[in-house]
Scaffold this motif. Structure first.
Motif, PDB file in Angstrom:
ATOM      1  N   LYS A   1       0.823  -1.208   0.000  1.00 32.97           N
ATOM      2  CA  LYS A   1       0.000   0.000   0.000  1.00 32.97           C
ATOM      3  C   LYS A   1       0.858   1.259   0.000  1.00 32.97           C
ATOM      4  CE  LYS A   1      -3.879   2.106   2.524  1.00 32.97           C
ATOM      5  NZ  LYS A   1      -4.801   1.947   3.685  1.00 32.97           N
ATOM      6  N   ASN A   2       2.042   1.176   0.571  1.00 31.71           N
ATOM      7  CA  ASN A   2       2.924   2.342   0.698  1.00 31.71           C
ATOM      8  C   ASN A   2       4.299   2.086   0.090  1.00 31.71           C
ATOM      9  OD1 ASN A   2       1.402   4.373   2.571  1.00 31.71           O
ATOM     10  ND2 ASN A   2       1.120   2.378   3.552  1.00 31.71           N
ATOM     11  N   TRP A   3       4.357   1.319  -1.005  1.00 33.12           N
ATOM     12  CA  TRP A   3       5.673   0.916  -1.507  1.00 33.12           C
ATOM     13  C   TRP A   3       6.501   2.083  -2.037  1.00 33.12           C
ATOM     14  CZ3 TRP A   3       6.985   1.748  -6.605  1.00 33.12           C
ATOM     15  CH2 TRP A   3       5.959   1.846  -7.558  1.00 33.12           C
ATOM     16  N   MET A   4       5.869   3.124  -2.528  1.00 34.74           N
ATOM     17  CA  MET A   4       6.642   4.256  -3.047  1.00 34.74           C
ATOM     18  C   MET A   4       7.396   4.988  -1.942  1.00 34.74           C
ATOM     19  SD  MET A   4       4.293   5.988  -6.020  1.00 34.74           S
ATOM     20  CE  MET A   4       4.448   5.402  -7.715  1.00 34.74           C
TER      21      MET A   4
ATOM     22  N   GLN B   1      -7.052  -2.542  -5.691  1.00 34.75           N
ATOM     23  CA  GLN B   1      -5.870  -2.608  -6.554  1.00 34.75           C
ATOM     24  C   GLN B   1      -4.781  -1.649  -6.073  1.00 34.75           C
ATOM     25  OE1 GLN B   1      -6.742  -2.498 -10.880  1.00 34.75           O
ATOM     26  NE2 GLN B   1      -8.851  -2.974 -10.315  1.00 34.75           N
ATOM     27  N   LEU B   2      -5.178  -0.444  -5.711  1.00 28.51           N
ATOM     28  CA  LEU B   2      -4.205   0.533  -5.221  1.00 28.51           C
ATOM     29  C   LEU B   2      -3.543   0.042  -3.936  1.00 28.51           C
ATOM     30  CD1 LEU B   2      -6.254   3.784  -5.916  1.00 28.51           C
ATOM     31  CD2 LEU B   2      -4.145   3.095  -7.074  1.00 28.51           C
ATOM     32  N   VAL B   3      -4.319  -0.542  -3.058  1.00 34.77           N
ATOM     33  CA  VAL B   3      -3.770  -1.091  -1.815  1.00 34.77           C
ATOM     34  C   VAL B   3      -2.802  -2.234  -2.118  1.00 34.77           C
ATOM     35  CG1 VAL B   3      -4.357  -2.386   0.284  1.00 34.77           C
ATOM     36  CG2 VAL B   3      -5.711  -0.388  -0.369  1.00 34.77           C
ATOM     37  N   ALA B   4      -3.087  -2.992  -3.173  1.00 32.90           N
ATOM     38  CA  ALA B   4      -2.228  -4.118  -3.551  1.00 32.90           C
ATOM     39  C   ALA B   4      -0.940  -3.672  -4.238  1.00 32.90           C
ATOM     40  CB  ALA B   4      -2.992  -5.066  -4.468  1.00 32.90           C
ATOM     41  N   GLY B   5      -0.849  -2.379  -4.599  1.00 30.29           N
ATOM     42  CA  GLY B   5       0.382  -1.866  -5.189  1.00 30.29           C
ATOM     43  C   GLY B   5       0.251  -1.294  -6.582  1.00 30.29           C
TER      44      GLY B   5
ATOM     45  N   MET C   1     -13.684   7.599  -8.666  1.00 29.95           N
ATOM     46  CA  MET C   1     -13.175   8.796  -7.996  1.00 29.95           C
ATOM     47  C   MET C   1     -13.129   8.598  -6.476  1.00 29.95           C
ATOM     48  SD  MET C   1     -12.575  10.951 -10.496  1.00 29.95           S
ATOM     49  CE  MET C   1     -12.077   9.498 -11.425  1.00 29.95           C
ATOM     50  N   ALA C   2     -14.177   8.004  -5.938  1.00 29.57           N
ATOM     51  CA  ALA C   2     -14.238   7.781  -4.489  1.00 29.57           C
ATOM     52  C   ALA C   2     -13.134   6.835  -4.036  1.00 29.57           C
ATOM     53  CB  ALA C   2     -15.608   7.229  -4.104  1.00 29.57           C
ATOM     54  N   ASP C   3     -12.873   5.792  -4.824  1.00 33.40           N
ATOM     55  CA  ASP C   3     -11.823   4.834  -4.463  1.00 33.40           C
ATOM     56  C   ASP C   3     -10.443   5.482  -4.504  1.00 33.40           C
ATOM     57  OD1 ASP C   3     -13.611   2.828  -4.025  1.00 33.40           O
ATOM     58  OD2 ASP C   3     -12.926   1.514  -5.632  1.00 33.40           O
ATOM     59  N   VAL C   4     -10.191   6.283  -5.534  1.00 30.52           N
ATOM     60  CA  VAL C   4      -8.896   6.960  -5.643  1.00 30.52           C
ATOM     61  C   VAL C   4      -8.707   7.922  -4.474  1.00 30.52           C
ATOM     62  CG1 VAL C   4      -7.531   8.602  -7.002  1.00 30.52           C
ATOM     63  CG2 VAL C   4      -8.722   6.720  -8.145  1.00 30.52           C
ATOM     64  N   LYS C   5      -9.727   8.700  -4.179  1.00 29.73           N
ATOM     65  CA  LYS C   5      -9.611   9.679  -3.091  1.00 29.73           C
ATOM     66  C   LYS C   5      -9.486   8.991  -1.727  1.00 29.73           C
ATOM     67  CE  LYS C   5     -13.150  12.234  -4.574  1.00 29.73           C
ATOM     68  NZ  LYS C   5     -14.119  13.371  -4.677  1.00 29.73           N
ATOM     69  N   ARG C   6     -10.155   7.882  -1.567  1.00 26.10           N
ATOM     70  CA  ARG C   6     -10.009   7.136  -0.309  1.00 26.10           C
ATOM     71  C   ARG C   6      -8.568   6.679  -0.125  1.00 26.10           C
ATOM     72  NH1 ARG C   6     -12.664   1.174   1.067  1.00 26.10           N
ATOM     73  NH2 ARG C   6     -11.601   0.901   3.074  1.00 26.10           N
ATOM     74  N   PHE C   7      -7.988   6.153  -1.200  1.00 26.19           N
ATOM     75  CA  PHE C   7      -6.600   5.692  -1.126  1.00 26.19           C
ATOM     76  C   PHE C   7      -5.655   6.852  -0.823  1.00 26.19           C
ATOM     77  CE2 PHE C   7      -2.521   5.011  -3.328  1.00 26.19           C
ATOM     78  CZ  PHE C   7      -2.065   3.911  -2.615  1.00 26.19           C
ATOM     79  N   LEU C   8      -5.846   7.969  -1.487  1.00 23.43           N
ATOM     80  CA  LEU C   8      -4.980   9.126  -1.261  1.00 23.43           C
ATOM     81  C   LEU C   8      -5.096   9.634   0.171  1.00 23.43           C
ATOM     82  CD1 LEU C   8      -5.597  11.067  -4.598  1.00 23.43           C
ATOM     83  CD2 LEU C   8      -3.560   9.754  -3.984  1.00 23.43           C
ATOM     84  N   SER C   9      -6.292   9.551   0.732  1.00 26.07           N
ATOM     85  CA  SER C   9      -6.494  10.025   2.107  1.00 26.07           C
ATOM     86  C   SER C   9      -5.803   9.135   3.129  1.00 26.07           C
ATOM     87  CB  SER C   9      -7.992  10.106   2.423  1.00 26.07           C
ATOM     88  OG  SER C   9      -8.560   8.810   2.574  1.00 26.07           O
ATOM     89  N   GLU C  10      -5.520   7.889   2.744  1.00 20.69           N
ATOM     90  CA  GLU C  10      -4.914   6.932   3.669  1.00 20.69           C
ATOM     91  C   GLU C  10      -3.402   6.799   3.484  1.00 20.69           C
ATOM     92  OE1 GLU C  10      -8.911   4.063   3.837  1.00 20.69           O
ATOM     93  OE2 GLU C  10      -7.056   3.321   2.938  1.00 20.69           O
TER      94      GLU C  10
END
Length: 294
Positions: free
Chosen positions: A44-47, A93-97, A125-134
């Motif tokens: 989730k935070n590999w970068m 998917q974003l959480v998975a990398g 949009m909601a999924d992307v913003k949720r990921f960015l918020s976390e």
């Protein structure tokens, strides 16, 4: 019926042979390349583990997915198997990398794949913003394109939804460090079918900033070699002002019917690391980076 049956046997044998070619190459050459031993403990935070203050955008290979928002497309057990390219939601998917997303849309602001539509773009949009918020140090490359044969939804909607996160169109971005992008964190490429493309300096990026060379085949070795050949023709990442995407997938063909997309795509998905290893071995290592690999 005999000619048709014979053709199907020949196609089946060809697919097996192409699969074996890739499998044999993996066995003989391996899939190791510089940096391949890096295994982030937190996908989730590999970068954040790559020293964002020193790593440039053009040095990153962005893992991506093809037809990213198709996890709920079509009717379950009926049309879904023929159009569902991903089983995870955008957020999952974003959480998975995953960091490069390919989303196809139509005029009603709904996600689609060919003739089949699924949930609205609002869900993406909601999924992307949720990921960015976390997260704090993760950057997303989001391609939004109008699916062939459909009308364009308004591009302004993307700006309204993601405005505060959008990295504005700027050729210099590719030579910037990852840390330079963290105030916004989304590069959104907008590819309308007929509407005007975004202008320079716009919050949305034009199609020319995300390029690929798609060939329509269900033969894994054919796709592998085509991808390698086209990537070898690109400029080194240090000289490019665009992202180059390698489509590590194959697609069903009408002359060899299948009951599910997965039957076909699984023929090549296990060879992504082999592709990068071969790119380095063939002298194309300086072409890797700055783009999505799906």
């Amino acid at each position: 019926m005999r000619p048709l049956f014979s053709t199907q046997i020949q196609r089946h044998e060809s697919i097996i042979a192409k699969n074996k070619t890739l499998s044999d190459l993996l066995s003989s050459a391996g899939d190791a390349f510089p940096g391949s031993d890096y295994r982030p403990p937190d996908h989730k935070n590999w970068m954040s583990g790559l020293d964002p203050g020193r790593l440039r955008v053009d040095q990153i290979v962005w893992p991506g997915t093809h037809n990213s928002a198709t996890d709920e497309i079509g009717i379950r057990f009926i049309s879904r198997p023929f159009a569902r390219c991903q089983s995870l939601s955008i957020y999952e998917q974003l959480v998975a990398g995953v960091r490069a997303l390919d989303v196809r849309v139509q005029e009603g602001r709904r996600v689609c794949h060919g003739a089949l539509a699924t949930y609205g773009v609002d869900v993406v949009m909601a999924d992307v913003k949720r990921f960015l918020s976390e997260t704090e140090s993760e950057v997303v490359l989001l391609e939004m394109r109008t699916e062939f044969g459909h009308g364009d939804p308004p591009g302004e909607y993307l700006v309204d939804q993601l405005g505060e996160f959008l990295i504005h169109q700027d050729d210099r971005v590719f030579q910037k460090t990852l840390a330079d992008l963290l105030l916004r964190r989304v590069m959104c490429v907008w590819k309308p079918m007929k509407s005007p493309s975004p202008k320079r300096g716009n919050p949305l990026w034009v199609a020319e900033h995300l390029r690929d060379d798609w060939i329509d085949t269900d033969l894994p070795w054919t796709k592998f070699e085509s991808n390698m050949r086209h990537m070898g023709r690109q400029e080194p990442v240090s000289a490019r002002k665009y992202s180059y995407r390698v489509e590590n997938t194959v697609t069903p063909q009408t002359d060899y019917p299948v009951w599910s997309v997965w039957q076909v795509t699984e023929r090549i998905h296990g060879y992504a690391r082999l592709f990068m290893a071969q790119a380095v071995a063939r002298g194309f290592g300086d072409r890797l980076g700055g783009g999505g690999k799906k």
